[in-house]
Design a protein around this motif. Structure first.
Motif, PDB file in Angstrom:
ATOM      1  N   LYS A 152       0.822  -1.213   0.000  1.00  0.00           N
ATOM      2  CA  LYS A 152       0.000   0.000   0.000  1.00  0.00           C
ATOM      3  C   LYS A 152       0.851   1.256   0.000  1.00  0.00           C
ATOM      4  CE  LYS A 152      -4.011  -2.079   2.291  1.00  0.00           C
ATOM      5  NZ  LYS A 152      -4.934  -2.000   3.439  1.00  0.00           N
ATOM      6  N   ALA A 153       1.920   1.249   0.768  1.00  0.00           N
ATOM      7  CA  ALA A 153       2.839   2.385   0.846  1.00  0.00           C
ATOM      8  C   ALA A 153       4.193   1.876   1.300  1.00  0.00           C
ATOM      9  CB  ALA A 153       2.309   3.446   1.819  1.00  0.00           C
ATOM     10  N   GLU A 154       5.246   2.571   0.908  1.00  0.00           N
ATOM     11  CA  GLU A 154       6.586   2.155   1.310  1.00  0.00           C
ATOM     12  C   GLU A 154       6.753   2.258   2.820  1.00  0.00           C
ATOM     13  OE1 GLU A 154      10.129   2.872  -1.005  1.00  0.00           O
ATOM     14  OE2 GLU A 154       8.952   4.090  -2.418  1.00  0.00           O
ATOM     15  N   ASP A 155       7.419   1.272   3.383  1.00  0.00           N
ATOM     16  CA  ASP A 155       7.679   1.176   4.826  1.00  0.00           C
ATOM     17  C   ASP A 155       6.402   1.033   5.644  1.00  0.00           C
ATOM     18  OD1 ASP A 155      10.469   1.436   4.439  1.00  0.00           O
ATOM     19  OD2 ASP A 155      10.257   3.613   4.320  1.00  0.00           O
ATOM     20  N   GLN A 156       5.310   0.648   4.991  1.00  0.00           N
ATOM     21  CA  GLN A 156       4.061   0.371   5.694  1.00  0.00           C
ATOM     22  C   GLN A 156       3.761  -1.115   5.544  1.00  0.00           C
ATOM     23  OE1 GLN A 156       0.619   2.937   4.929  1.00  0.00           O
ATOM     24  NE2 GLN A 156      -0.734   1.164   5.035  1.00  0.00           N
ATOM     25  N   TRP A 157       3.931  -1.833   6.643  1.00  0.00           N
ATOM     26  CA  TRP A 157       3.765  -3.288   6.615  1.00  0.00           C
ATOM     27  C   TRP A 157       2.382  -3.681   7.094  1.00  0.00           C
ATOM     28  CZ3 TRP A 157       7.214  -6.381   4.271  1.00  0.00           C
ATOM     29  CH2 TRP A 157       8.498  -5.876   4.051  1.00  0.00           C
ATOM     30  N   GLU A 158       1.708  -4.489   6.272  1.00  0.00           N
ATOM     31  CA  GLU A 158       0.384  -4.990   6.613  1.00  0.00           C
ATOM     32  C   GLU A 158       0.547  -6.416   7.144  1.00  0.00           C
ATOM     33  OE1 GLU A 158      -2.079  -2.856   6.208  1.00  0.00           O
ATOM     34  OE2 GLU A 158      -0.837  -1.408   5.109  1.00  0.00           O
ATOM     35  N   LEU A 159      -0.039  -6.671   8.321  1.00  0.00           N
ATOM     36  CA  LEU A 159       0.038  -8.015   8.881  1.00  0.00           C
ATOM     37  C   LEU A 159      -0.905  -8.937   8.121  1.00  0.00           C
ATOM     38  CD1 LEU A 159       1.073  -9.964  11.071  1.00  0.00           C
ATOM     39  CD2 LEU A 159      -0.873  -9.243  12.486  1.00  0.00           C
ATOM     40  N   CYS A 160      -0.347  -9.983   7.538  1.00  0.00           N
ATOM     41  CA  CYS A 160      -1.164 -10.980   6.843  1.00  0.00           C
ATOM     42  C   CYS A 160      -1.627 -12.058   7.823  1.00  0.00           C
ATOM     43  CB  CYS A 160      -0.374 -11.605   5.689  1.00  0.00           C
ATOM     44  SG  CYS A 160      -1.310 -12.819   4.737  1.00  0.00           S
ATOM     45  N   PHE A 161      -0.694 -12.620   8.557  1.00  0.00           N
ATOM     46  CA  PHE A 161      -1.070 -13.570   9.609  1.00  0.00           C
ATOM     47  C   PHE A 161       0.060 -13.678  10.620  1.00  0.00           C
ATOM     48  CE2 PHE A 161       0.658 -16.439   6.261  1.00  0.00           C
ATOM     49  CZ  PHE A 161       1.690 -17.032   6.971  1.00  0.00           C
ATOM     50  N   SER A 162      -0.310 -14.148  11.801  1.00  0.00           N
ATOM     51  CA  SER A 162       0.662 -14.322  12.876  1.00  0.00           C
ATOM     52  C   SER A 162       0.137 -15.401  13.819  1.00  0.00           C
ATOM     53  CB  SER A 162       0.870 -13.013  13.640  1.00  0.00           C
ATOM     54  OG  SER A 162       1.781 -13.181  14.712  1.00  0.00           O
ATOM     55  N   THR A 163       1.015 -16.266  14.303  1.00  0.00           N
ATOM     56  CA  THR A 163       0.608 -17.306  15.243  1.00  0.00           C
ATOM     57  C   THR A 163       1.726 -17.590  16.233  1.00  0.00           C
ATOM     58  OG1 THR A 163      -0.089 -19.619  15.467  1.00  0.00           O
ATOM     59  CG2 THR A 163       1.376 -19.103  13.629  1.00  0.00           C
ATOM     60  N   GLU A 164       1.346 -17.903  17.473  1.00  0.00           N
ATOM     61  CA  GLU A 164       2.301 -18.312  18.489  1.00  0.00           C
ATOM     62  C   GLU A 164       2.401 -19.831  18.563  1.00  0.00           C
ATOM     63  OE1 GLU A 164       1.295 -16.477  22.181  1.00  0.00           O
ATOM     64  OE2 GLU A 164       1.820 -14.450  21.508  1.00  0.00           O
ATOM     65  N   GLU A 165       1.712 -20.521  17.651  1.00  0.00           N
ATOM     66  CA  GLU A 165       1.808 -21.974  17.544  1.00  0.00           C
ATOM     67  C   GLU A 165       2.210 -22.320  16.110  1.00  0.00           C
ATOM     68  OE1 GLU A 165      -1.839 -23.683  18.850  1.00  0.00           O
ATOM     69  OE2 GLU A 165      -1.645 -22.927  20.896  1.00  0.00           O
ATOM     70  N   PRO A 166       3.466 -22.035  15.763  1.00  0.00           N
ATOM     71  CA  PRO A 166       3.902 -22.216  14.377  1.00  0.00           C
ATOM     72  C   PRO A 166       4.018 -23.689  14.007  1.00  0.00           C
ATOM     73  CG  PRO A 166       5.777 -21.711  15.765  1.00  0.00           C
ATOM     74  CD  PRO A 166       4.558 -21.579  16.646  1.00  0.00           C
ATOM     75  N   PRO A 167       3.931 -23.992  12.718  1.00  0.00           N
ATOM     76  CA  PRO A 167       4.121 -25.370  12.280  1.00  0.00           C
ATOM     77  C   PRO A 167       5.583 -25.773  12.420  1.00  0.00           C
ATOM     78  CG  PRO A 167       3.992 -23.915  10.387  1.00  0.00           C
ATOM     79  CD  PRO A 167       3.683 -23.073  11.588  1.00  0.00           C
ATOM     80  N   THR A 168       5.819 -27.065  12.422  1.00  0.00           N
ATOM     81  CA  THR A 168       7.191 -27.562  12.462  1.00  0.00           C
ATOM     82  C   THR A 168       7.775 -27.532  11.051  1.00  0.00           C
ATOM     83  OG1 THR A 168       6.707 -29.010  14.333  1.00  0.00           O
ATOM     84  CG2 THR A 168       8.659 -29.517  13.024  1.00  0.00           C
ATOM     85  N   ILE A 169       8.823 -26.772  10.877  1.00  0.00           N
ATOM     86  CA  ILE A 169       9.502 -26.692   9.594  1.00  0.00           C
ATOM     87  C   ILE A 169      10.666 -27.674   9.615  1.00  0.00           C
ATOM     88  CG2 ILE A 169      10.828 -25.180   8.051  1.00  0.00           C
ATOM     89  CD1 ILE A 169       9.109 -22.867   9.023  1.00  0.00           C
ATOM     90  N   PRO A 170      10.842 -28.477   8.568  1.00  0.00           N
ATOM     91  CA  PRO A 170      11.932 -29.465   8.569  1.00  0.00           C
ATOM     92  C   PRO A 170      13.267 -28.836   8.931  1.00  0.00           C
ATOM     93  CG  PRO A 170      10.524 -29.787   6.655  1.00  0.00           C
ATOM     94  CD  PRO A 170      10.053 -28.530   7.319  1.00  0.00           C
ATOM     95  N   SER A 171      14.069 -29.565   9.690  1.00  0.00           N
ATOM     96  CA  SER A 171      15.375 -29.048  10.098  1.00  0.00           C
ATOM     97  C   SER A 171      16.286 -28.833   8.891  1.00  0.00           C
ATOM     98  CB  SER A 171      16.034 -30.003  11.093  1.00  0.00           C
ATOM     99  OG  SER A 171      16.158 -31.302  10.539  1.00  0.00           O
ATOM    100  N   VAL A 172      16.061 -29.607   7.845  1.00  0.00           N
ATOM    101  CA  VAL A 172      16.765 -29.403   6.582  1.00  0.00           C
ATOM    102  C   VAL A 172      15.727 -28.946   5.566  1.00  0.00           C
ATOM    103  CG1 VAL A 172      18.100 -30.477   4.743  1.00  0.00           C
ATOM    104  CG2 VAL A 172      18.508 -31.141   7.118  1.00  0.00           C
ATOM    105  N   ALA A 173      15.632 -27.633   5.364  1.00  0.00           N
ATOM    106  CA  ALA A 173      14.635 -27.055   4.465  1.00  0.00           C
ATOM    107  C   ALA A 173      15.312 -26.088   3.511  1.00  0.00           C
ATOM    108  CB  ALA A 173      13.547 -26.339   5.260  1.00  0.00           C
ATOM    109  N   TYR A 174      14.989 -26.189   2.238  1.00  0.00           N
ATOM    110  CA  TYR A 174      15.559 -25.323   1.213  1.00  0.00           C
ATOM    111  C   TYR A 174      14.612 -24.155   0.945  1.00  0.00           C
ATOM    112  CZ  TYR A 174      18.802 -29.145   0.395  1.00  0.00           C
ATOM    113  OH  TYR A 174      19.764 -30.110   0.555  1.00  0.00           O
TER     114      TYR A 174
END
Length: 326
Positions: A211-233
Protein backbone atom coordinates in the motif's frame (compact mmCIF):
# COMPACT_ATOMS: atom_id res chain seq x y z
CA UNK A 1 17.70 -20.03 -18.21
CA UNK A 2 18.76 -23.23 -16.49
CA UNK A 3 21.99 -22.88 -14.54
CA UNK A 4 23.89 -25.87 -13.22
CA UNK A 5 26.99 -26.47 -11.10
CA UNK A 6 29.51 -29.21 -10.41
CA UNK A 7 30.33 -27.92 -6.92
CA UNK A 8 30.04 -30.65 -4.33
CA UNK A 9 27.66 -30.52 -1.37
CA UNK A 10 30.65 -30.71 0.97
CA UNK A 11 32.22 -27.62 -0.55
CA UNK A 12 28.91 -25.74 -0.32
CA UNK A 13 28.45 -26.72 3.31
CA UNK A 14 31.96 -25.49 4.12
CA UNK A 15 31.28 -22.20 2.36
CA UNK A 16 27.97 -21.83 4.17
CA UNK A 17 29.73 -21.85 7.52
CA UNK A 18 31.85 -18.90 6.41
CA UNK A 19 29.07 -17.03 4.64
CA UNK A 20 27.42 -15.23 7.53
CA UNK A 21 28.21 -11.54 7.63
CA UNK A 22 29.49 -9.81 10.77
CA UNK A 23 27.23 -6.81 10.19
CA UNK A 24 24.91 -7.59 13.06
CA UNK A 25 22.16 -5.18 14.12
CA UNK A 26 20.18 -5.25 17.38
CA UNK A 27 16.77 -3.55 17.39
CA UNK A 28 14.96 -1.88 20.26
CA UNK A 29 13.24 -5.16 21.19
CA UNK A 30 16.58 -6.85 21.72
CA UNK A 31 16.42 -8.96 18.55
CA UNK A 32 19.83 -9.26 16.93
CA UNK A 33 19.93 -9.96 13.20
CA UNK A 34 22.89 -11.20 11.18
CA UNK A 35 22.68 -11.28 7.35
CA UNK A 36 22.98 -14.74 5.85
CA UNK A 37 24.64 -14.62 2.43
CA UNK A 38 23.88 -18.24 1.60
CA UNK A 39 20.18 -17.36 1.32
CA UNK A 40 20.44 -13.81 0.03
CA UNK A 41 20.09 -12.80 -3.60
CA UNK A 42 20.51 -9.32 -5.05
CA UNK A 43 21.35 -7.76 -8.42
CA UNK A 44 23.37 -8.67 -10.46
CA UNK A 45 22.42 -12.17 -9.17
CA UNK A 46 25.24 -13.92 -11.10
CA UNK A 47 28.99 -14.04 -10.65
CA UNK A 48 31.66 -13.63 -13.33
CA UNK A 49 31.04 -17.21 -14.57
CA UNK A 50 27.35 -16.40 -15.17
CA UNK A 51 26.36 -18.65 -12.30
CA UNK A 52 25.05 -18.14 -8.79
CA UNK A 53 27.07 -19.62 -5.95
CA UNK A 54 24.11 -20.10 -3.66
CA UNK A 55 21.03 -20.61 -5.89
CA UNK A 56 19.93 -22.81 -8.79
CA UNK A 57 17.46 -21.67 -11.45
CA UNK A 58 15.32 -23.69 -13.83
CA UNK A 59 12.32 -23.98 -16.08
CA UNK A 60 11.42 -20.81 -17.98
CA UNK A 61 13.31 -18.59 -15.53
CA UNK A 62 15.28 -15.78 -17.13
CA UNK A 63 17.67 -13.35 -15.48
CA UNK A 64 18.14 -9.70 -16.23
CA UNK A 65 21.15 -8.90 -14.10
CA UNK A 66 20.31 -5.24 -13.55
CA UNK A 67 16.62 -5.67 -12.74
CA UNK A 68 15.06 -9.02 -11.84
CA UNK A 69 14.85 -12.79 -11.90
CA UNK A 70 11.74 -13.53 -13.95
CA UNK A 71 10.21 -16.87 -12.99
CA UNK A 72 7.60 -16.66 -15.75
CA UNK A 73 7.07 -14.18 -18.54
CA UNK A 74 3.66 -12.85 -19.53
CA UNK A 75 3.01 -15.81 -21.80
CA UNK A 76 0.78 -18.90 -21.41
CA UNK A 77 1.98 -22.28 -20.13
CA UNK A 78 5.19 -21.25 -18.40
CA UNK A 79 6.77 -22.37 -15.15
CA UNK A 80 10.01 -21.41 -13.49
CA UNK A 81 11.80 -21.79 -10.18
CA UNK A 82 14.84 -20.86 -8.11
CA UNK A 83 16.05 -22.73 -5.02
CA UNK A 84 18.88 -22.37 -2.55
CA UNK A 85 21.68 -24.89 -2.90
CA UNK A 86 22.16 -25.32 0.84
CA UNK A 87 19.40 -25.76 3.42
CA UNK A 88 18.33 -23.03 5.81
CA UNK A 89 19.26 -24.56 9.15
CA UNK A 90 18.96 -21.46 11.36
CA UNK A 91 16.64 -21.87 14.34
CA UNK A 92 15.20 -18.35 14.05
CA UNK A 93 15.18 -16.31 10.85
CA UNK A 94 13.65 -13.51 8.81
CA UNK A 95 13.27 -13.62 5.03
CA UNK A 96 12.38 -10.41 3.22
CA UNK A 97 11.51 -10.73 -0.46
CA UNK A 98 10.88 -7.97 -2.95
CA UNK A 99 8.82 -9.17 -5.90
CA UNK A 100 6.66 -7.83 -8.70
CA UNK A 101 3.55 -9.33 -10.30
CA UNK A 102 2.47 -7.52 -13.45
CA UNK A 103 1.33 -8.02 -17.02
CA UNK A 104 -0.49 -6.49 -19.94
CA UNK A 105 -3.79 -8.38 -19.88
CA UNK A 106 -6.97 -7.63 -17.97
CA UNK A 107 -7.17 -11.30 -17.05
CA UNK A 108 -4.10 -12.79 -15.39
CA UNK A 109 -2.77 -15.76 -13.46
CA UNK A 110 -1.76 -17.87 -11.76
CA UNK A 111 0.68 -16.59 -9.12
CA UNK A 112 3.90 -17.58 -7.40
CA UNK A 113 5.02 -19.44 -4.29
CA UNK A 114 7.65 -19.18 -1.61
CA UNK A 115 8.97 -22.47 -0.25
CA UNK A 116 10.76 -23.85 2.81
CA UNK A 117 10.74 -27.55 2.02
CA UNK A 118 12.80 -30.74 2.03
CA UNK A 119 12.35 -30.98 -1.73
CA UNK A 120 14.13 -28.56 -4.01
CA UNK A 121 14.50 -27.61 -7.66
CA UNK A 122 11.68 -29.79 -8.99
CA UNK A 123 9.08 -28.46 -11.44
CA UNK A 124 5.46 -29.40 -10.77
CA UNK A 125 1.79 -28.37 -10.75
CA UNK A 126 1.77 -26.24 -7.57
CA UNK A 127 2.70 -22.75 -8.75
CA UNK A 128 5.46 -24.29 -10.84
CA UNK A 129 6.88 -26.60 -8.16
CA UNK A 130 6.33 -30.16 -6.92
CA UNK A 131 3.16 -31.33 -5.20
CA UNK A 132 3.10 -33.46 -2.03
CA UNK A 133 5.87 -31.38 -0.56
CA UNK A 134 7.13 -31.58 3.01
CA UNK A 135 7.49 -28.23 4.72
CA UNK A 136 5.95 -24.78 4.33
CA UNK A 137 4.54 -23.19 1.19
CA UNK A 138 3.35 -19.57 0.95
CA UNK A 139 1.14 -19.04 -2.12
CA UNK A 140 0.56 -15.65 -3.71
CA UNK A 141 -2.52 -16.62 -5.72
CA UNK A 142 -3.77 -14.07 -8.24
CA UNK A 143 -6.44 -16.12 -10.02
CA UNK A 144 -9.66 -17.29 -8.35
CA UNK A 145 -10.76 -20.78 -9.31
CA UNK A 146 -13.47 -21.71 -6.84
CA UNK A 147 -13.42 -19.96 -3.50
CA UNK A 148 -16.66 -18.00 -2.88
CA UNK A 149 -16.47 -15.06 -0.50
CA UNK A 150 -12.71 -14.65 -0.79
CA UNK A 151 -11.12 -11.53 -2.26
CA UNK A 152 -8.22 -12.17 -4.63
CA UNK A 153 -5.26 -11.87 -4.86
CA UNK A 154 -5.04 -14.13 -1.83
CA UNK A 155 -1.94 -15.09 0.16
CA UNK A 156 -2.07 -18.36 2.09
CA UNK A 157 0.23 -20.75 3.91
CA UNK A 158 0.05 -24.52 3.59
CA UNK A 159 1.94 -27.04 5.70
CA UNK A 160 2.79 -30.13 3.68
CA UNK A 161 3.48 -33.56 5.17
CA UNK A 162 4.91 -35.17 2.04
CA UNK A 163 1.64 -36.96 1.28
CA UNK A 164 -1.12 -34.36 1.13
CA UNK A 165 -1.81 -32.76 -2.26
CA UNK A 166 -2.63 -29.12 -2.90
CA UNK A 167 -6.30 -28.67 -3.82
CA UNK A 168 -5.79 -26.47 -6.85
CA UNK A 169 -9.40 -26.51 -8.05
CA UNK A 170 -10.53 -24.87 -4.78
CA UNK A 171 -7.49 -22.59 -4.36
CA UNK A 172 -6.19 -24.68 -1.48
CA UNK A 173 -9.08 -23.84 0.83
CA UNK A 174 -9.08 -27.19 2.64
CA UNK A 175 -5.30 -27.06 3.06
CA UNK A 176 -4.96 -23.53 4.41
CA UNK A 177 -2.96 -23.01 7.59
CA UNK A 178 -3.42 -19.21 7.65
CA UNK A 179 -3.86 -16.50 5.03
CA UNK A 180 -5.18 -13.09 4.02
CA UNK A 181 -6.59 -11.17 1.08
CA UNK A 182 -4.15 -8.72 -0.48
CA UNK A 183 -6.01 -6.69 -3.05
CA UNK A 184 -3.56 -4.37 -4.74
CA UNK A 185 -0.51 -6.62 -4.45
CA UNK A 186 -0.47 -7.12 -8.22
CA UNK A 187 0.64 -4.09 -10.23
CA UNK A 188 1.16 -1.96 -7.12
CA UNK A 189 2.64 1.52 -7.48
CA UNK A 190 5.13 0.89 -4.65
CA UNK A 191 7.68 -1.91 -4.27
CA UNK A 192 5.86 -5.05 -3.17
CA UNK A 193 7.50 -7.08 -0.44
CA UNK A 194 6.85 -10.02 1.85
CA UNK A 195 8.57 -10.51 5.21
CA UNK A 196 8.36 -13.92 6.86
CA UNK A 197 9.65 -14.12 10.45
CA UNK A 198 10.06 -17.39 12.32
CA UNK A 199 11.09 -18.25 15.88
CA UNK A 200 11.20 -21.99 16.39
CA UNK A 201 8.32 -23.28 18.55
CA UNK A 202 7.38 -19.68 19.36
CA UNK A 203 5.99 -17.71 16.42
CA UNK A 204 5.47 -17.38 12.68
CA UNK A 205 4.50 -14.06 11.11
CA UNK A 206 3.97 -12.86 7.55
CA UNK A 207 3.86 -9.14 6.72
CA UNK A 208 3.25 -7.53 3.33
CA UNK A 209 4.17 -4.16 1.85
CA UNK A 210 2.03 -3.05 -1.07
CA UNK A 211 0.00 0.00 0.00
CA UNK A 212 2.84 2.39 0.85
CA UNK A 213 6.59 2.15 1.31
CA UNK A 214 7.68 1.18 4.83
CA UNK A 215 4.06 0.37 5.69
CA UNK A 216 3.77 -3.29 6.61
CA UNK A 217 0.38 -4.99 6.61
CA UNK A 218 0.04 -8.02 8.88
CA UNK A 219 -1.16 -10.98 6.84
CA UNK A 220 -1.07 -13.57 9.61
CA UNK A 221 0.66 -14.32 12.88
CA UNK A 222 0.61 -17.31 15.24
CA UNK A 223 2.30 -18.31 18.49
CA UNK A 224 1.81 -21.97 17.54
CA UNK A 225 3.90 -22.22 14.38
CA UNK A 226 4.12 -25.37 12.28
CA UNK A 227 7.19 -27.56 12.46
CA UNK A 228 9.50 -26.69 9.59
CA UNK A 229 11.93 -29.46 8.57
CA UNK A 230 15.38 -29.05 10.10
CA UNK A 231 16.76 -29.40 6.58
CA UNK A 232 14.64 -27.06 4.47
CA UNK A 233 15.56 -25.32 1.21
CA UNK A 234 14.41 -21.79 0.46
CA UNK A 235 12.82 -21.48 -2.96
CA UNK A 236 10.45 -19.59 -5.24
CA UNK A 237 8.41 -20.75 -8.19
CA UNK A 238 5.65 -19.51 -10.49
CA UNK A 239 3.41 -20.73 -13.26
CA UNK A 240 1.01 -19.50 -15.92
CA UNK A 241 -1.79 -21.39 -17.66
CA UNK A 242 -4.11 -20.00 -20.29
CA UNK A 243 -3.80 -16.73 -18.41
CA UNK A 244 -0.39 -15.25 -17.70
CA UNK A 245 1.68 -12.66 -15.85
CA UNK A 246 5.27 -11.65 -15.25
CA UNK A 247 6.39 -13.02 -11.88
CA UNK A 248 9.62 -11.30 -10.87
CA UNK A 249 11.88 -11.76 -7.85
CA UNK A 250 13.78 -8.51 -7.27
CA UNK A 251 15.72 -9.41 -4.13
CA UNK A 252 15.89 -11.91 -1.28
CA UNK A 253 17.45 -10.95 2.05
CA UNK A 254 17.69 -13.55 4.81
CA UNK A 255 18.87 -13.01 8.38
CA UNK A 256 19.60 -15.17 11.40
CA UNK A 257 17.78 -13.85 14.46
CA UNK A 258 18.89 -14.00 18.09
CA UNK A 259 16.92 -12.85 21.12
CA UNK A 260 19.48 -11.10 23.32
CA UNK A 261 17.01 -10.65 26.18
CA UNK A 262 16.56 -14.38 26.81
CA UNK A 263 12.83 -14.05 27.30
CA UNK A 264 10.90 -16.82 29.06
CA UNK A 265 9.51 -19.39 26.65
CA UNK A 266 5.73 -18.81 26.36
CA UNK A 267 5.21 -22.58 26.26
CA UNK A 268 6.33 -22.83 29.90
CA UNK A 269 3.65 -20.38 31.02
CA UNK A 270 0.49 -21.95 29.65
CA UNK A 271 -0.66 -25.58 29.78
CA UNK A 272 -0.78 -27.72 26.67
CA UNK A 273 1.42 -25.51 24.50
CA UNK A 274 4.50 -27.72 24.27
CA UNK A 275 7.49 -28.89 26.23
CA UNK A 276 8.98 -26.62 28.86
CA UNK A 277 12.33 -24.89 28.55
CA UNK A 278 14.73 -23.32 30.97
CA UNK A 279 13.83 -19.74 31.65
CA UNK A 280 16.27 -16.99 30.77
CA UNK A 281 18.16 -15.09 33.45
CA UNK A 282 18.00 -11.74 31.71
CA UNK A 283 14.40 -11.04 32.60
CA UNK A 284 12.36 -11.38 35.82
CA UNK A 285 10.60 -14.74 36.13
CA UNK A 286 6.92 -14.00 36.67
CA UNK A 287 6.14 -17.44 38.03
CA UNK A 288 9.07 -17.32 40.49
CA UNK A 289 8.11 -13.79 41.51
CA UNK A 290 4.57 -14.95 42.20
CA UNK A 291 5.87 -17.81 44.36
CA UNK A 292 7.84 -15.38 46.55
CA UNK A 293 4.76 -13.17 46.94
CA UNK A 294 2.72 -16.13 48.12
CA UNK A 295 5.50 -17.15 50.52
CA UNK A 296 5.56 -13.73 52.19
CA UNK A 297 1.76 -13.69 52.29
CA UNK A 298 1.75 -16.98 54.21
CA UNK A 299 4.30 -15.59 56.69
CA UNK A 300 2.16 -12.50 57.20
CA UNK A 301 -0.93 -14.64 57.80
CA UNK A 302 1.00 -16.73 60.32
CA UNK A 303 2.08 -13.59 62.21
CA UNK A 304 -1.47 -12.25 62.24
CA UNK A 305 -2.94 -15.53 63.47
CA UNK A 306 -0.20 -16.03 66.06
CA UNK A 307 -0.55 -12.46 67.29
CA UNK A 308 -4.30 -12.77 67.51
CA UNK A 309 -3.95 -16.03 69.44
CA UNK A 310 -1.49 -14.47 71.85
CA UNK A 311 -3.76 -11.48 72.49
CA UNK A 312 -6.72 -13.79 73.06
CA UNK A 313 -4.73 -16.03 75.41
CA UNK A 314 -3.52 -13.04 77.43
CA UNK A 315 -7.06 -11.72 77.82
CA UNK A 316 -8.29 -15.16 78.95
CA UNK A 317 -5.55 -15.49 81.62
CA UNK A 318 -6.33 -12.01 82.93
CA UNK A 319 -10.00 -12.91 83.23
CA UNK A 320 -9.13 -16.15 85.07
CA UNK A 321 -6.95 -14.35 87.60
CA UNK A 322 -9.70 -11.82 88.37
CA UNK A 323 -12.19 -14.67 88.88
CA UNK A 324 -9.86 -16.47 91.30
CA UNK A 325 -9.67 -13.42 93.55
CA UNK A 326 -13.36 -13.81 94.36
Amino acid sequence: MRLSTKLSGLWLAACAIAATSDKAVTNEDGIRSIPLRTHTLNSPYLDSDMQSRWFDFGGNTIIRADQYIRLTSDRPSQEGWLFSRVPLTATNWEIEVEFKIHGSGNLHGDGFAMWLTKQRATAGPVFGSADQFEGLGIFFDTYKNNRPGTVFPYVMAMVGDGVKSYDKSNDGKSDEFMGCSARGIRGASVPTKAKLTYFQDKSLKLELQYKAEDQWELCFSTEEPPTIPSVAYLGFSAETGELSDNHDIISVNTKNLYDTKNRPDPSTQKPGSGSGRQRGKGRPDKKKSGSWTWFFFKILMFVVVAGGGYVGFTAWRTQQRRANRF
